[in-house]
Design a protein around this motif. Structure first.
Motif, short mmCIF file in Angstrom:
data_model
loop_
_atom_site.label_atom_id
_atom_site.label_comp_id
_atom_site.label_asym_id
_atom_site.label_seq_id
_atom_site.Cartn_x
_atom_site.Cartn_y
_atom_site.Cartn_z
N GLN A 10 8.12 26.56 -9.88
CA GLN A 10 7.46 26.33 -8.60
C GLN A 10 6.16 25.55 -8.77
O GLN A 10 5.35 25.87 -9.65
CB GLN A 10 7.16 27.66 -7.91
N LEU A 11 5.95 24.55 -7.93
CA LEU A 11 4.71 23.79 -7.95
C LEU A 11 3.78 24.36 -6.88
O LEU A 11 3.59 23.79 -5.81
CB LEU A 11 5.00 22.31 -7.72
N ILE A 12 3.22 25.52 -7.20
CA ILE A 12 2.30 26.21 -6.29
C ILE A 12 1.07 26.62 -7.07
O ILE A 12 1.17 27.18 -8.17
CB ILE A 12 2.93 27.48 -5.67
N ILE A 13 -0.09 26.34 -6.51
CA ILE A 13 -1.35 26.83 -7.07
C ILE A 13 -1.83 27.99 -6.21
O ILE A 13 -2.03 27.83 -5.00
CB ILE A 13 -2.41 25.72 -7.11
N HIS A 14 -1.99 29.15 -6.83
CA HIS A 14 -2.48 30.34 -6.14
C HIS A 14 -3.94 30.58 -6.52
O HIS A 14 -4.30 30.54 -7.70
CB HIS A 14 -1.67 31.58 -6.54
N GLN A 15 -4.77 30.84 -5.51
CA GLN A 15 -6.15 31.24 -5.75
C GLN A 15 -6.46 32.40 -4.81
O GLN A 15 -5.88 32.50 -3.73
CB GLN A 15 -7.12 30.06 -5.55
N ILE A 16 -7.37 33.28 -5.23
CA ILE A 16 -7.62 34.51 -4.48
C ILE A 16 -9.10 34.65 -4.15
O ILE A 16 -9.96 34.48 -5.02
CB ILE A 16 -7.15 35.75 -5.27
N PHE A 17 -9.37 34.97 -2.88
CA PHE A 17 -10.74 35.32 -2.48
C PHE A 17 -10.67 36.56 -1.59
O PHE A 17 -10.22 36.50 -0.46
CB PHE A 17 -11.42 34.18 -1.71
N LEU A 18 -11.12 37.69 -2.15
CA LEU A 18 -11.16 38.94 -1.39
C LEU A 18 -12.61 39.33 -1.14
O LEU A 18 -13.50 39.03 -1.93
CB LEU A 18 -10.45 40.06 -2.15
N ASP A 19 -12.85 40.01 -0.04
CA ASP A 19 -14.19 40.43 0.33
C ASP A 19 -14.57 41.67 -0.48
O ASP A 19 -14.11 42.77 -0.19
CB ASP A 19 -14.25 40.74 1.82
N THR A 50 -6.29 35.54 0.92
CA THR A 50 -7.40 36.33 1.46
C THR A 50 -6.95 37.78 1.62
O THR A 50 -5.81 38.14 1.34
CB THR A 50 -7.82 35.77 2.82
N ASP A 51 -7.86 38.62 2.08
CA ASP A 51 -7.54 40.04 2.24
C ASP A 51 -6.29 40.26 3.10
O ASP A 51 -5.39 41.02 2.73
CB ASP A 51 -8.73 40.77 2.89
N SER A 52 -6.24 39.59 4.24
CA SER A 52 -5.13 39.80 5.17
C SER A 52 -3.80 39.34 4.57
O SER A 52 -2.77 40.00 4.73
CB SER A 52 -5.39 39.08 6.49
N LYS A 53 -3.83 38.21 3.85
CA LYS A 53 -2.61 37.70 3.22
C LYS A 53 -2.13 38.62 2.10
O LYS A 53 -0.94 38.91 1.99
CB LYS A 53 -2.84 36.29 2.68
N VAL A 54 -3.05 39.08 1.28
CA VAL A 54 -2.68 39.96 0.17
C VAL A 54 -2.14 41.29 0.71
O VAL A 54 -1.11 41.79 0.22
CB VAL A 54 -3.88 40.21 -0.77
N PHE A 61 6.41 43.21 0.18
CA PHE A 61 7.18 43.07 -1.05
C PHE A 61 6.93 44.15 -2.10
O PHE A 61 7.77 44.39 -2.96
CB PHE A 61 6.89 41.71 -1.69
N TYR A 62 5.77 44.81 -2.05
CA TYR A 62 5.42 45.78 -3.09
C TYR A 62 4.86 47.08 -2.52
O TYR A 62 3.80 47.55 -2.97
CB TYR A 62 4.41 45.17 -4.06
N PRO A 63 5.52 47.69 -1.57
CA PRO A 63 4.98 48.95 -1.02
C PRO A 63 4.87 50.06 -2.06
O PRO A 63 4.05 50.98 -1.91
CB PRO A 63 6.00 49.32 0.07
N GLU A 64 5.64 49.94 -3.15
CA GLU A 64 5.60 50.96 -4.20
C GLU A 64 4.26 50.98 -4.94
O GLU A 64 3.94 51.96 -5.64
CB GLU A 64 6.74 50.74 -5.21
N TYR A 65 3.47 49.91 -4.78
CA TYR A 65 2.17 49.86 -5.46
C TYR A 65 1.00 50.17 -4.52
O TYR A 65 -0.16 50.13 -4.96
CB TYR A 65 1.96 48.48 -6.09
N LYS A 66 1.26 50.47 -3.28
CA LYS A 66 0.18 50.70 -2.31
C LYS A 66 -0.70 51.90 -2.72
O LYS A 66 -1.92 51.85 -2.60
CB LYS A 66 0.76 50.90 -0.92
N LYS A 67 -0.07 52.97 -3.19
CA LYS A 67 -0.83 54.16 -3.60
C LYS A 67 -1.73 53.84 -4.78
O LYS A 67 -2.90 54.24 -4.82
CB LYS A 67 0.12 55.30 -3.94
N TYR A 84 -0.67 39.05 -10.50
CA TYR A 84 0.59 39.34 -11.18
C TYR A 84 1.72 39.56 -10.17
O TYR A 84 2.84 39.10 -10.37
CB TYR A 84 0.45 40.56 -12.09
N LEU A 85 1.40 40.25 -9.10
CA LEU A 85 2.38 40.48 -8.03
C LEU A 85 2.83 39.15 -7.42
O LEU A 85 4.03 38.92 -7.22
CB LEU A 85 1.79 41.37 -6.93
N ILE A 86 1.87 38.30 -7.14
CA ILE A 86 2.16 37.00 -6.51
C ILE A 86 3.00 36.12 -7.43
O ILE A 86 3.99 35.52 -7.01
CB ILE A 86 0.84 36.30 -6.13
N LEU A 87 2.61 36.05 -8.70
CA LEU A 87 3.34 35.19 -9.64
C LEU A 87 4.76 35.70 -9.86
O LEU A 87 5.70 34.91 -10.01
CB LEU A 87 2.59 35.12 -10.97
#
Length: 207
Positions: A10-19, A50-54, A61-67, A84-87
């Motif tokens: 995949q030709l996607i660049i992921h970057q993260i900004f959380l508050d 961003t926070d809302s997207k994550v 996709f990953y409700p098992e990791y919410k806790k 790691y989840l996103i990739l």
């Protein structure tokens, strides 16, 4: 979120900004970095998480990791864990906001391992591109290291380092060495790491 192409091409660049309470908005220098990364990699899709997207992504996709995520000692853990989840789900390459491309990322470079501008032998999770199989193992390893440290209260011996050893750079380095991974490109030839130290909060190093 999904495409039918094999995840590791995949030709996607992921970057993260959380508050995390440190910045009111993305610092201008990081915006400039993003713009450079987009300009040099015009054939790549760019996603700023961003926070809302994550949160929506984890819920879907990953409700098992919410806790586990809810129990993180600091929100900064999620910035590392989310990559790691996103990739795993989407493929592509992850790049920290304080990292700027020097030239276009070769699409054929399917294994990219982050490093450091000041220590060229360092292994860092500031830039990551791995095969789907490998990033799946990385995610599992991060979860196991986090649980090992928390369940055995090993963090009492590493009050300012559990973040690094569980989900961040030290854990990633351990994983890379354990699996004898080699990057397809030289980090410092393609990237400049400004080493902003964003993991240092108002009260010192994130625990």
């Amino acid at each position: 979120y999904m495409s039918r192409k094999p995840k590791n091409t995949q030709l996607i660049i992921h970057q993260i900004f959380l508050d995390i309470g440190k910045y009111e908005k993305i610092p201008d220098k990081w915006v400039r970095n993003m713009n450079v990364n987009k300009k040099l990699n015009r054939g790549w899709r760019h996603i700023l998480w961003t926070d809302s997207k994550v949160n929506a992504f984890v819920n879907k996709f990953y409700p098992e990791y919410k806790k586990m995520i809810k129990g993180f000692p600091h929100k900064f853990y999620l910035i590392d864990f989310a990559r790691y989840l996103i990739l795993k789900k989407m493929g592509g390459v992850y790049i920290d906001l304080d990292v700027r491309c020097k030239k276009a990322i070769p699409p054929s470079a399917l294994t990219i391992i982050g490093s450091s501008f000041t220590n060229k032998k360092a292994i860092n999770n500031n830039v990551i591109r791995l095969s789907h199989e490998c990033v799946s193992k990385l995610l599992d390893f991060s979860v196991s290291e986090y649980n090992r440290i928390m369940d055995n209260k090993l963090y009492l011996k590493m009050p300012t380092r559990r973040f690094f050893y569980s989900v961040s750079a030290y854990m990633f380095r351990k994983f890379v060495l354990k699996n004898k991974l080699k990057s397809d490109i030289n980090f410092n030839e393609y990237f400049l790491d400004e080493e902003a130290g964003s993991w240092i909060g108002k009260g010192g190093i994130i625990k």
